[in-house]
Write an enzyme that holds these catalytic residues in place. Structure first.
Site, mmCIF file in Angstrom:
data_model
loop_
_atom_site.group_PDB
_atom_site.id
_atom_site.type_symbol
_atom_site.label_atom_id
_atom_site.label_comp_id
_atom_site.label_asym_id
_atom_site.label_seq_id
_atom_site.Cartn_x
_atom_site.Cartn_y
_atom_site.Cartn_z
ATOM 1 N N HIS A 164 31.551 26.524 60.151
ATOM 2 C CA HIS A 164 31.735 27.924 60.534
ATOM 3 C C HIS A 164 33.185 28.205 60.885
ATOM 4 O O HIS A 164 33.691 29.291 60.659
ATOM 5 C CB HIS A 164 30.847 28.239 61.737
ATOM 6 C CG HIS A 164 29.408 28.075 61.420
ATOM 7 N ND1 HIS A 164 28.780 28.888 60.516
ATOM 8 C CD2 HIS A 164 28.493 27.184 61.824
ATOM 9 C CE1 HIS A 164 27.524 28.504 60.408
ATOM 10 N NE2 HIS A 164 27.322 27.455 61.181
ATOM 11 N N GLU A 200 34.936 28.822 25.248
ATOM 12 C CA GLU A 200 35.643 27.650 25.776
ATOM 13 C C GLU A 200 35.680 26.501 24.783
ATOM 14 O O GLU A 200 36.018 25.374 25.136
ATOM 15 C CB GLU A 200 35.067 27.223 27.135
ATOM 16 C CG GLU A 200 33.571 27.048 27.172
ATOM 17 C CD GLU A 200 33.030 26.763 28.575
ATOM 18 O OE1 GLU A 200 33.800 26.466 29.493
ATOM 19 O OE2 GLU A 200 31.804 26.822 28.727
ATOM 20 N N ASP A 244 38.141 24.453 29.902
ATOM 21 C CA ASP A 244 37.580 23.647 28.823
ATOM 22 C C ASP A 244 38.272 23.936 27.496
ATOM 23 O O ASP A 244 38.444 23.034 26.685
ATOM 24 C CB ASP A 244 36.065 23.901 28.695
ATOM 25 C CG ASP A 244 35.291 23.053 29.685
ATOM 26 O OD1 ASP A 244 35.578 21.841 29.756
ATOM 27 O OD2 ASP A 244 34.436 23.595 30.398
ATOM 28 N N CYS A 285 37.946 33.677 32.783
ATOM 29 C CA CYS A 285 37.489 33.158 34.080
ATOM 30 C C CYS A 285 38.015 31.748 34.351
ATOM 31 O O CYS A 285 37.774 31.191 35.416
ATOM 32 C CB CYS A 285 35.971 33.193 34.196
ATOM 33 S SG CYS A 285 35.141 32.138 33.013
HETATM 34 C C1 PEP Z 1 36.385 26.875 32.132
HETATM 35 O O1 PEP Z 1 36.037 25.926 31.443
HETATM 36 O O2 PEP Z 1 37.489 27.440 32.040
HETATM 37 C C2 PEP Z 1 35.477 27.415 33.157
HETATM 38 C C3 PEP Z 1 35.748 28.526 33.804
HETATM 39 O O3 PEP Z 1 34.359 26.708 33.449
HETATM 40 P P1 PEP Z 1 34.332 25.331 34.316
HETATM 41 O O4 PEP Z 1 35.693 25.164 34.908
HETATM 42 O O5 PEP Z 1 33.260 25.530 35.308
HETATM 43 O O6 PEP Z 1 34.003 24.342 33.266
HETATM 44 MG MG MG Z 2 33.970 25.338 31.335
#
Ligand code: PEP
Ligand code: MG
Length: 549
Positions: free
Chosen positions: A200, A439, A463, A510
């Protein structure tokens, strides 16, 4: 826990090393919070029913205190942060907990205090022995609420801690009740000997935006001493030499100015000078990250790595368990987009109970969507939970490691099957946007065809870099050439954006590259629609977008 106590640089100055769980620099005076040692005595009781009545009365009073603490915490840490006190109330009212106390009094003919202490030990031991990191933390909650109950039985109030000067709170560990009882106006940092990144104190530090350290093996004579917290190096510096103090005071002022400027961006749009809006979403691994998401004013969640739900357990999470988590996230985001990625295990994320075969090359093996398509039972359980959560917010579902149009069509068939079964069973569900992660180089090259199948793309640059450069992303030896800014990756991103738009899909990033502030301008020029970054990168990236001319 990792720490090593060391003394260096001069005679008086002491430097303690630990782990930073929230970054920043703080300068202030040490205020040590010592655990109150209250011994509980065991007494023989004749009238056990009267003793039980004492407990019930104390429970009512404790409930009132917890309600007051909740009301006090809401303005400080928001509703989700204050929910801990509601959790304590429920824990105390829990039938098993209450029955354990009452049975202890009846069968052992002991006083209420002793029975509460025995009960606290029993449940804390049970939680501490659990696998799940979240459940382990509940041990401190049961101790905390039991301690409060004991104070009420002893008719003793727990005291407020006042801090009149800039203060660095130092403690063995801090319970939620203790943190709420600190007057926080002058608190600049939290330092604990124990605690974890899930504790916490760490969450509170994140909410208050002050640095926090754990694993600091401090000496007991540092109370009241001037000190510095370096929340980048993970150091507590006590009695700093004048030159060191001056250097850190300058850094603290710079950090404060940066933070103040960023805070001003809360509530503002992520829009360029020319009026182009970028959706700025956050990446999360679970409910515990939500506070940081809200605190940093993310406009949605662009990647919820749902595999953490599976990694935290030692058996498959049920549909109901998953539904509760997705629903909480959807509700907490109050109608903002929440994109949940379906299970992405395999490669670096191994789970024993899946019973996956050993592979020579797991990064290129049976991982992510490949497992889900081979094990539709697991996949459909997750999809059912996701669609059901769709009633409580705006859910998007995203599929990892796609390499072909056939895979996407198969996924859509399964998703349709799930919706049909929910309908046939009169179970309410909501609609969800469907998207895929881009990816793999294959997905990039066929992105024009893939775009016609889905609502959105999210580029997983972590990835994508691994598979494009043929470098294992875990291989520390090759870190110097694992370059996500490689021209091959940047050209692929451009291609995916163009093809996505041609096929009617919106496109986001992402992977970690999305949070690279030196590339924000470039992504805007490429036509990116969304960036999903860690919560702490939201405001710095908003700043970059708003400066773009
Ligand atoms: C990625 O591969 O860029 C991704 C966002 O997924 P992870 O890092 O969870 O493989
Ligand atoms: Mg990934």
């Amino acid at each position: 826990m990792q720490y090593n106590k060391k003394e260096k640089r001069g005679d008086a100055m002491k430097v303690y090393s630990g782990k930073a769980v929230f970054h920043g620099i703080a300068v202030g005076q040490v205020r040590m919070i010592k655990k109150e040692e209250r011994r509980v005595f065991k007494n023989h009781i004749e009238d056990t029913e009267q003793e039980i009545a004492r407990v019930l009365k104390a429970v009512e009073e404790t409930e009132k205190q917890l309600k007051a603490l909740y009301d006090k915490a809401v303005p400080e840490v928001g509703k989700s942060g204050a929910a801990i006190f509601e959790g304590h109330r429920m824990m105390m009212r829990d039938q098993d907990y209450q029955m354990f106390i009452q049975n202890t009094i009846r069968t052992r003919r002991v006083n209420a205090e002793y029975a509460v202490a025995v009960t606290a030990d029993h449940f804390a031991g049970m939680f501490a022995g659990m696998q799940d990191a979240y459940m382990k933390e509940r041990a401190s909650d049961v101790r905390d609420v039991s301690k409060r109950l004991l104070s009420v039985l002893a008719e003793k109030d727990q005291e407020e801690v006042h801090a009149d000067v800039p203060t660095i709170i130092v403690a063995e560990d801090l319970s939620p009740s203790e943190t709420v009882q600190i007057d926080k106006r002058n608190v600049r940092s939290f330092v604990t000997r124990y605690g974890s990144s899930n504790s916490h104190t760490a969450i509170l530090a994140g909410t208050m935006n002050v640095p926090a350290l754990i694993g600091i093996d401090y000496d007991d004579d540092i109370d009241g001493r001037p000190a510095i917290v370096d929340g980048f190096q993970g150091e507590l510096i006590v009695d700093p030499e004048p030159a060191v103090l001056a250097e850190y005071e300058k850094r603290a002022a710079e950090e404060e100015e940066k933070r103040r400027l960023l805070q001003e961006l809360k509530g503002k749009k992520t829009v360029t000078q020319g009026g182009k809006e970028i959706r700025l979403y956050a990446n999360i691994g679970g409910i515990s990250d939500l506070q940081a998401v809200i605190q940093n004013d993310a406009e949605g969640i662009g990647l919820f790595r749902s595999e953490f739900l599976y990694l935290e357990k030692d058996d498959y999470p049920t549909e109901e368990e998953q539904f509760q988590v997705y629903r909480s996230v959807a509700e907490a985001m109050e109608g903002k987009t929440v994109i949940i990625r379906t299970l992405d295990i395999g490669a670096d994320k191994r789970i024993d109970y899946f019973g996956l075969e050993q592979e020579d090359n797991p990064a290129m093996g049976c991982r992510a969507i490949r497992i889900c398509l081979r094990r539709p039972d697991i996949f459909k359980t997750q999809l059912r939970a996701l669609y059901r959560a769709g009633v409580y917010g705006r859910i998007g579902i995203m599929f990892p490691m796609i390499i072909s149009v056939q895979e996407v069509r198969r996924i859509k068939e399964i998703a349709e099957e799930v919706r049909r079964e929910l309908r046939d069973n009169n179970i309410v569900y909501g609609e969800a946007e469907l998207g895929i992660m881009i990816e793999t180089p294959a997905a990039v090259m066929i992105s024009e065809e893939l775009a016609k199948e889905v609502d959105f793309f999210s580029i997983g640059t972590n990835d994508l870099t691994q598979y494009t450069l043929a470098i294992d992303r875990q291989n520390a030896q090759l870190e110097d050439i694992y370059d996500a800014r490689h021209p091959a990756i940047l050209r692929m991103i451009q291609m995916v954006i163009d093809n996505g738009h041609k096929g009617g899909a919106w496109v986001g990033i992402c992977g970690a590259l999305g949070a690279d502030p030196e590339l924000t301008d470039r992504f805007i020029e490429m036509g990116i629609d969304e960036l999903s970054v860690s919560p702490s990168a939201i405001l710095p990236i908003r700043k970059k977008v708003r400066e773009y001319v």
